[in-house]
Scaffold this motif. Structure first.
Motif, PDB file in Angstrom:
ATOM      1  N   LEU A  33      33.076  40.348  36.277  1.00  0.00           N
ATOM      2  CA  LEU A  33      33.358  41.063  37.516  1.00  0.00           C
ATOM      3  C   LEU A  33      34.454  40.394  38.347  1.00  0.00           C
ATOM      4  N   PRO A  34      34.431  39.081  38.530  1.00  0.00           N
ATOM      5  CA  PRO A  34      35.550  38.458  39.246  1.00  0.00           C
ATOM      6  C   PRO A  34      36.884  38.693  38.545  1.00  0.00           C
ATOM      7  N   GLY A  35      36.875  38.757  37.217  1.00  0.00           N
ATOM      8  CA  GLY A  35      38.121  39.031  36.505  1.00  0.00           C
ATOM      9  C   GLY A  35      38.678  40.402  36.832  1.00  0.00           C
ATOM     10  N   ILE A  36      37.787  41.399  36.928  1.00  0.00           N
ATOM     11  CA  ILE A  36      38.222  42.764  37.251  1.00  0.00           C
ATOM     12  C   ILE A  36      38.739  42.841  38.678  1.00  0.00           C
ATOM     13  N   SER A  37      37.969  42.317  39.626  1.00  0.00           N
ATOM     14  CA  SER A  37      38.406  42.392  41.028  1.00  0.00           C
ATOM     15  C   SER A  37      39.638  41.534  41.265  1.00  0.00           C
ATOM     16  N   ALA A  38      39.770  40.430  40.520  1.00  0.00           N
ATOM     17  CA  ALA A  38      40.961  39.586  40.663  1.00  0.00           C
ATOM     18  C   ALA A  38      42.205  40.314  40.171  1.00  0.00           C
ATOM     19  N   ALA A  39      42.069  41.060  39.077  1.00  0.00           N
ATOM     20  CA  ALA A  39      43.209  41.820  38.567  1.00  0.00           C
ATOM     21  C   ALA A  39      43.681  42.849  39.592  1.00  0.00           C
ATOM     22  N   LEU A  40      42.739  43.530  40.227  1.00  0.00           N
ATOM     23  CA  LEU A  40      43.097  44.507  41.258  1.00  0.00           C
ATOM     24  C   LEU A  40      43.725  43.821  42.464  1.00  0.00           C
ATOM     25  N   ALA A  41      43.157  42.691  42.868  1.00  0.00           N
ATOM     26  CA  ALA A  41      43.678  41.971  44.026  1.00  0.00           C
ATOM     27  C   ALA A  41      45.071  41.425  43.767  1.00  0.00           C
ATOM     28  N   ALA A  42      45.354  41.051  42.519  1.00  0.00           N
ATOM     29  CA  ALA A  42      46.677  40.528  42.184  1.00  0.00           C
ATOM     30  C   ALA A  42      47.762  41.566  42.410  1.00  0.00           C
ATOM     31  N   VAL A  43      47.397  42.835  42.273  1.00  0.00           N
ATOM     32  CA  VAL A  43      48.352  43.921  42.534  1.00  0.00           C
ATOM     33  C   VAL A  43      48.356  44.298  44.015  1.00  0.00           C
ATOM     34  N   LEU A  44      47.169  44.426  44.597  1.00  0.00           N
ATOM     35  CA  LEU A  44      47.066  44.950  45.958  1.00  0.00           C
ATOM     36  C   LEU A  44      47.464  43.937  47.023  1.00  0.00           C
ATOM     37  N   ALA A  45      47.207  42.657  46.795  1.00  0.00           N
ATOM     38  CA  ALA A  45      47.509  41.649  47.818  1.00  0.00           C
ATOM     39  C   ALA A  45      49.001  41.607  48.171  1.00  0.00           C
ATOM     40  N   PRO A  46      49.905  41.469  47.181  1.00  0.00           N
ATOM     41  CA  PRO A  46      51.325  41.460  47.543  1.00  0.00           C
ATOM     42  C   PRO A  46      51.826  42.816  48.018  1.00  0.00           C
ATOM     43  N   TYR A  47      51.149  43.908  47.583  1.00  0.00           N
ATOM     44  CA  TYR A  47      51.583  45.242  48.010  1.00  0.00           C
ATOM     45  C   TYR A  47      51.153  45.530  49.445  1.00  0.00           C
ATOM     46  N   ILE A  99      27.913  40.970  43.839  1.00  0.00           N
ATOM     47  CA  ILE A  99      28.734  41.277  45.023  1.00  0.00           C
ATOM     48  C   ILE A  99      29.484  40.029  45.471  1.00  0.00           C
ATOM     49  N   GLY A 100      28.778  38.909  45.507  1.00  0.00           N
ATOM     50  CA  GLY A 100      29.436  37.662  45.870  1.00  0.00           C
ATOM     51  C   GLY A 100      30.549  37.305  44.906  1.00  0.00           C
ATOM     52  N   ARG A 101      30.293  37.529  43.633  1.00  0.00           N
ATOM     53  CA  ARG A 101      31.317  37.231  42.630  1.00  0.00           C
ATOM     54  C   ARG A 101      32.506  38.178  42.737  1.00  0.00           C
ATOM     55  N   LEU A 102      32.269  39.408  43.179  1.00  0.00           N
ATOM     56  CA  LEU A 102      33.374  40.348  43.399  1.00  0.00           C
ATOM     57  C   LEU A 102      34.327  39.806  44.463  1.00  0.00           C
ATOM     58  N   PHE A 103      33.780  39.295  45.573  1.00  0.00           N
ATOM     59  CA  PHE A 103      34.607  38.689  46.619  1.00  0.00           C
ATOM     60  C   PHE A 103      35.392  37.498  46.067  1.00  0.00           C
ATOM     61  N   GLN A 104      34.739  36.714  45.215  1.00  0.00           N
ATOM     62  CA  GLN A 104      35.423  35.562  44.642  1.00  0.00           C
ATOM     63  C   GLN A 104      36.610  35.994  43.791  1.00  0.00           C
ATOM     64  N   GLY A 105      36.445  37.090  43.046  1.00  0.00           N
ATOM     65  CA  GLY A 105      37.552  37.608  42.257  1.00  0.00           C
ATOM     66  C   GLY A 105      38.720  38.043  43.123  1.00  0.00           C
ATOM     67  N   VAL A 106      38.419  38.702  44.237  1.00  0.00           N
ATOM     68  CA  VAL A 106      39.476  39.100  45.178  1.00  0.00           C
ATOM     69  C   VAL A 106      40.235  37.866  45.665  1.00  0.00           C
ATOM     70  N   ALA A 107      39.497  36.811  45.960  1.00  0.00           N
ATOM     71  CA  ALA A 107      40.106  35.573  46.443  1.00  0.00           C
ATOM     72  C   ALA A 107      41.052  34.982  45.406  1.00  0.00           C
ATOM     73  N   VAL A 108      40.572  34.873  44.173  1.00  0.00           N
ATOM     74  CA  VAL A 108      41.374  34.236  43.127  1.00  0.00           C
ATOM     75  C   VAL A 108      42.600  35.067  42.778  1.00  0.00           C
ATOM     76  N   GLY A 109      42.416  36.375  42.579  1.00  0.00           N
ATOM     77  CA  GLY A 109      43.549  37.227  42.221  1.00  0.00           C
ATOM     78  C   GLY A 109      44.607  37.275  43.302  1.00  0.00           C
ATOM     79  N   GLY A 110      44.175  37.418  44.559  1.00  0.00           N
ATOM     80  CA  GLY A 110      45.135  37.440  45.656  1.00  0.00           C
ATOM     81  C   GLY A 110      45.854  36.115  45.801  1.00  0.00           C
ATOM     82  N   PHE A 111      45.115  35.026  45.683  1.00  0.00           N
ATOM     83  CA  PHE A 111      45.725  33.698  45.813  1.00  0.00           C
ATOM     84  C   PHE A 111      46.772  33.460  44.734  1.00  0.00           C
ATOM     85  N   TRP A 112      46.410  33.737  43.486  1.00  0.00           N
ATOM     86  CA  TRP A 112      47.335  33.460  42.388  1.00  0.00           C
ATOM     87  C   TRP A 112      48.610  34.279  42.487  1.00  0.00           C
ATOM     88  N   SER A 113      48.490  35.542  42.839  1.00  0.00           N
ATOM     89  CA  SER A 113      49.679  36.399  42.891  1.00  0.00           C
ATOM     90  C   SER A 113      50.663  35.943  43.953  1.00  0.00           C
TER      91      SER A 113
END
Length: 408
Positions: free
Chosen positions: A63-77, A113-127
């Protein structure tokens, strides 16, 4: 290698910046990666406490991998006009929330749910981080060496983060481990506020920019090879602890020690990767893929030998320490004019590898056992090595000096 790699920078990027911002980003990466992979060392404990299978426990990585992938696109956009430091702080705040929710989770659903937030954090940070670090680095340093300093945070997470979380879970419980990491995230935010300069956005990020890295052959070959070799690692590493317990018959203390040795190898690998990347990233990546293939593929053969297993895991750690840094360097030195605006594609690829590998690995473990996971991983690394070997001589490299134009 006649061209210079110029990472875009303006007057606010502080050409005379010291290493403090890079180190602050590295420490933050350490914390976030530790948070992302914390379940790796405690899958068995999670499955027991929550009454779920090992495959279901693997969803805490999927789940963090999925939400991180989405965040990697949405964060810079969504943050295309925002100062990059502010975006980074928001991603760390998401990690604070995610870890707090995980710490308080009394059910499997709440933990997810907690892990979903963590994925958002990681994906947004990395991008954001992969484009910010070169802009705040000291002038005239090869991008591979800059990235090796930054990537130390990632590999250090395997040295101290995951093994420490495994030990901490055994001592005070996995909920307390999540709570402590949440507190450390707050400290990271304070460090970023102190040491990170403001880093204004360069261009308006557009979703179609994600394809820029794949518009020419050199980065495209690297992208596919990265997917193959990265999958080899992520598919098997998530289930390394169960393999050590059930196939190699390691006890809890020996598992934690072996994971620590893996992490020490990762630190060594990051240092080696910095040198390989500054010399010739193509053959450095090839060597990494071969070592990864052998170290994973031979585990089942030597499962009865404690010494052999420890040696193989340490070699695996060295290869993994090289891999992320060489992967990022490949994109910067084969497509310097595209890397800054198209790096989100690479971040998404990493998160797809993490989530997809955990999903596939969970299914295989539940239905076929751990050995097929290791064999499939070795095969993926082999294909990645073949691809790089086939195209290496046709791939030109740029000089890779960070901020060359900005500092001239």
């Amino acid at each position: 290698m006649s061209e210079s790699l110029a990472i875009p920078c303006n007057d606010d990027c502080r050409p005379t910046a010291r290493w403090a911002p890079v180190i602050a980003m590295s420490v933050t990466a350490f914390i976030l990666v530790t948070s992302e992979f914390l379940p790796v060392g405690i899958l068995n404990i999670l499955s027991t406490d929550l009454g779920i299978s090992a495959g279901d426990a693997g969803a805490t990585i999927v789940l963090p991998g999925i939400s991180a992938a989405l965040a990697a696109v949405l964060a810079p956009y969504l943050g295309r006009r925002a100062d990059r430091r502010d975006l980074i702080l928001l991603t760390v705040l998401a990690s604070v929330l995610g870890n707090l929710i995980s710490a308080a989770a009394s059910t499997y659903a709440l933990l997810l749910i907690g892990r979903l937030f963590q994925g958002v954090a990681v994906g947004g940070f990395w991008s954001i981080a992969l484009t910010v670090v070169p802009r705040v680095a000291p002038k005239g340093i090869h991008i591979a060496k800059v990235m090796s300093v930054y990537m130390l945070g990632v590999t250090a997470a395997t040295v101290l983060g995951v093994p420490l979380a495994t030990w901490l879970t055994g001592a005070i419980g996995w909920r307390a481990a999540f709570a402590i990491i949440s507190l450390v995230c707050v400290l990271a935010m304070l460090a970023l506020l102190r040491f990170m300069p403001r880093v204004p956005a360069i261009d308006q990020f557009r979703l179609r920019d994600m394809g820029l890295l794949l518009s020419s052959m050199p980065p495209r070959v690297g992208f596919v090879a990265i997917m193959l070799v990265g999958t080899a690692h992520f598919l098997s590493y998530a289930y390394l602890a169960p393999f050590l317990q059930h196939a190699a018959h390691f006890d809890v203390d020996l598992i934690a020690t072996t994971l620590l040795i893996f992490g020490v190898g990762g630190v060594v690998g990051t240092w080696i990767g910095g040198h390989l990347g500054s010399r010739d990233v193509r053959y450095g990546f090839l060597a990494t893929a071969v070592v990864l293939m052998l170290s994973i593929g031979l585990l089942t053969i030597f499962a009865k030998s404690t010494i052999a297993i420890v040696v193989l895991v340490s070699l695996w750690g060295i290869a993994w320490g090289c891999f992320p840094m060489l992967a990022n360097t490949w994109m910067f030195v084969t497509a310097p004019d595209k890397a800054e605006r198209g790096i989100s594609a690479l971040v998404v690829a990493f998160q797809v590898m993490i989530g997809g590998s955990a999903l596939l690995g969970g299914w295989l473990v539940d239905h076929r056992g751990i050995d097929p996971v290791l064999m499939l991983s070795a095969g993926a690394a082999f294909l990645g090595a073949l691809l790089v070997l086939a195209y290496a001589s046709r791939i030109p490299l740029h000089s890779g000096v960070a901020n060359a134009a900005a500092h001239s």
